[in-house]
Scaffold this motif. Sequence first.
Motif, PDB file in Angstrom:
ATOM      1  N   GLN A  51      -3.047 -73.510  42.912  1.00 38.87           N
ATOM      2  CA  GLN A  51      -3.540 -72.142  42.953  1.00 38.87           C
ATOM      3  C   GLN A  51      -2.778 -71.265  41.974  1.00 38.87           C
ATOM      4  O   GLN A  51      -3.301 -70.294  41.447  1.00 38.87           O
ATOM      5  CB  GLN A  51      -3.392 -71.577  44.372  1.00 38.87           C
ATOM      6  N   ASN A  52      -1.505 -71.616  41.729  1.00 35.80           N
ATOM      7  CA  ASN A  52      -0.682 -70.842  40.821  1.00 35.80           C
ATOM      8  C   ASN A  52      -0.529 -71.507  39.460  1.00 35.80           C
ATOM      9  O   ASN A  52       0.287 -71.101  38.652  1.00 35.80           O
ATOM     10  CB  ASN A  52       0.707 -70.617  41.420  1.00 35.80           C
ATOM     11  N   SER A  53      -1.313 -72.554  39.207  1.00 33.70           N
ATOM     12  CA  SER A  53      -1.236 -73.226  37.921  1.00 33.70           C
ATOM     13  C   SER A  53      -1.978 -72.434  36.870  1.00 33.70           C
ATOM     14  O   SER A  53      -2.920 -71.699  37.164  1.00 33.70           O
ATOM     15  CB  SER A  53      -1.845 -74.636  38.001  1.00 33.70           C
TER      16      SER A  53
ATOM     17  N   PRO B 172      11.771 -68.539  53.241  1.00 34.56           N
ATOM     18  CA  PRO B 172      12.694 -69.368  52.474  1.00 34.56           C
ATOM     19  C   PRO B 172      12.169 -70.753  52.148  1.00 34.56           C
ATOM     20  O   PRO B 172      12.474 -71.287  51.097  1.00 34.56           O
ATOM     21  CB  PRO B 172      13.922 -69.457  53.402  1.00 34.56           C
ATOM     22  N   GLU B 173      11.364 -71.335  53.035  1.00 31.41           N
ATOM     23  CA  GLU B 173      10.866 -72.678  52.767  1.00 31.41           C
ATOM     24  C   GLU B 173       9.809 -72.699  51.674  1.00 31.41           C
ATOM     25  O   GLU B 173       9.410 -73.746  51.211  1.00 31.41           O
ATOM     26  CB  GLU B 173      10.294 -73.277  54.050  1.00 31.41           C
ATOM     27  N   GLU B 174       9.339 -71.513  51.241  1.00 32.16           N
ATOM     28  CA  GLU B 174       8.271 -71.441  50.263  1.00 32.16           C
ATOM     29  C   GLU B 174       8.794 -71.132  48.860  1.00 32.16           C
ATOM     30  O   GLU B 174       8.108 -70.559  48.033  1.00 32.16           O
ATOM     31  CB  GLU B 174       7.247 -70.378  50.688  1.00 32.16           C
ATOM     32  N   LYS B 175      10.024 -71.496  48.589  1.00 29.83           N
ATOM     33  CA  LYS B 175      10.595 -71.244  47.269  1.00 29.83           C
ATOM     34  C   LYS B 175       9.755 -71.915  46.186  1.00 29.83           C
ATOM     35  O   LYS B 175       9.366 -73.069  46.300  1.00 29.83           O
ATOM     36  CB  LYS B 175      12.035 -71.772  47.203  1.00 29.83           C
ATOM     37  N   ARG B 176       9.483 -71.178  45.121  1.00 28.08           N
ATOM     38  CA  ARG B 176       8.705 -71.705  44.017  1.00 28.08           C
ATOM     39  C   ARG B 176       9.622 -72.063  42.849  1.00 28.08           C
ATOM     40  O   ARG B 176      10.649 -71.454  42.637  1.00 28.08           O
ATOM     41  CB  ARG B 176       7.679 -70.668  43.540  1.00 28.08           C
TER      42      ARG B 176
ATOM     43  N   PHE C 203       3.507 -73.399  38.902  1.00 25.64           N
ATOM     44  CA  PHE C 203       4.563 -73.292  39.904  1.00 25.64           C
ATOM     45  C   PHE C 203       4.440 -74.437  40.890  1.00 25.64           C
ATOM     46  O   PHE C 203       3.337 -74.932  41.153  1.00 25.64           O
ATOM     47  CB  PHE C 203       4.467 -71.972  40.680  1.00 25.64           C
ATOM     48  N   THR C 204       5.587 -74.866  41.425  1.00 27.81           N
ATOM     49  CA  THR C 204       5.573 -75.751  42.583  1.00 27.81           C
ATOM     50  C   THR C 204       6.056 -74.955  43.780  1.00 27.81           C
ATOM     51  O   THR C 204       6.809 -73.987  43.637  1.00 27.81           O
ATOM     52  CB  THR C 204       6.496 -76.968  42.400  1.00 27.81           C
ATOM     53  N   LYS C 205       5.632 -75.339  44.931  1.00 30.75           N
ATOM     54  CA  LYS C 205       6.064 -74.712  46.183  1.00 30.75           C
ATOM     55  C   LYS C 205       6.434 -75.820  47.142  1.00 30.75           C
ATOM     56  O   LYS C 205       5.627 -76.690  47.441  1.00 30.75           O
ATOM     57  CB  LYS C 205       4.959 -73.846  46.769  1.00 30.75           C
ATOM     58  N   GLY C 206       7.685 -75.786  47.623  1.00 27.26           N
ATOM     59  CA  GLY C 206       8.144 -76.817  48.550  1.00 27.26           C
ATOM     60  C   GLY C 206       8.098 -78.207  47.973  1.00 27.26           C
ATOM     61  O   GLY C 206       7.889 -79.182  48.677  1.00 27.26           O
ATOM     62  N   GLY C 207       8.255 -78.302  46.626  1.00 27.88           N
ATOM     63  CA  GLY C 207       8.291 -79.608  45.983  1.00 27.88           C
ATOM     64  C   GLY C 207       6.930 -80.146  45.603  1.00 27.88           C
ATOM     65  O   GLY C 207       6.817 -81.149  44.934  1.00 27.88           O
ATOM     66  N   GLU C 208       5.858 -79.467  46.031  1.00 21.09           N
ATOM     67  CA  GLU C 208       4.509 -79.911  45.722  1.00 21.09           C
ATOM     68  C   GLU C 208       3.924 -79.011  44.644  1.00 21.09           C
ATOM     69  O   GLU C 208       4.184 -77.822  44.597  1.00 21.09           O
ATOM     70  CB  GLU C 208       3.627 -79.845  46.981  1.00 21.09           C
TER      71      GLU C 208
END
Length: 291
Positions: free
Chosen positions: A282-284, A213-217, A273-278
């Motif tokens: 890697q997914n850009s 859950p903490e890794e929401k994109r 994509f952002t993950k956890g607000g950052e």
Amino acid sequence: MAEEMINVDQLYKQKHSKMLVEDVSFALKPGEICGVCGDNASGKTTLMKILSNMANLTFGEITINDEADQVFNHHIVGSYLGIHDLDENMKVKQFLWQKCVLLKVKKYKEHLAEIDAFLHFSRFYRYRFHELSDGHKALIALAASFIGYPNVIVLDDPFAYLDHSQQENVKALIKECCAHGVAFVISVKDMNDLSGLSYSSLVLKDGRMVKHPEEKRMLIVKCDEGDAMPFLTKYHPISHDEGVALDVQDDDTAAKIVKMLREKQVSVTRIMFTKGGESNDQNSAQAPAQD
């Protein structure tokens, strides 16, 4: 900071020699929602049954309000696991009344009226379940999970039998309960089923978490914000330093959005994509130039 409403720590469920759920952990604060997604046989239904006290866990711990021994007290945990276990010969009014009695709800008529204001089920009071459609059965079973306003409500695929209007009504009631501190664990076939709700995601595969859950994109689309916003309302767009942030977490949906914007002649120069607000480099991805 608010205390955790529910904490699930290293949950395991084994049946015979097969591990159905393996090392699942998450925590929710009051008013938060965890969306659980996965393919068939991913373990999500088993997890929901454990949280609803319909299946025993093999190892691990579940605590609510820091009280492990209260987790299966239905005054603090409500659940919806589908319509298959309903007594087909029971009248709807009797079914809901018995649930109120079980939970010692005072002024149950007023209490049911509060839930009915969202879900509109009282017109079925005089019917028996075998006289109703699957969608209406689901609506009533869902209403029962809210009785007593438990601290935590577990909903397994709650939108399966509902039409769009009914789904929106259920979501409105979920939002209202979240505003009063109720936490939800909701399993869905597709995270887009939770559109309109603010949630964290837990994705299961073969009983294991593949995303916590903490890794929401969140999808970030760099484009002309003024031109794009009217087409993005269903994804709850907000302004972001890098562009427009959307409540989207999977690559297929991201690709559909970019295609749709280009069909609407909105220039897209970059997606990420952002993950956890950052920002998650890697997914850009640099969007290909428009023709």
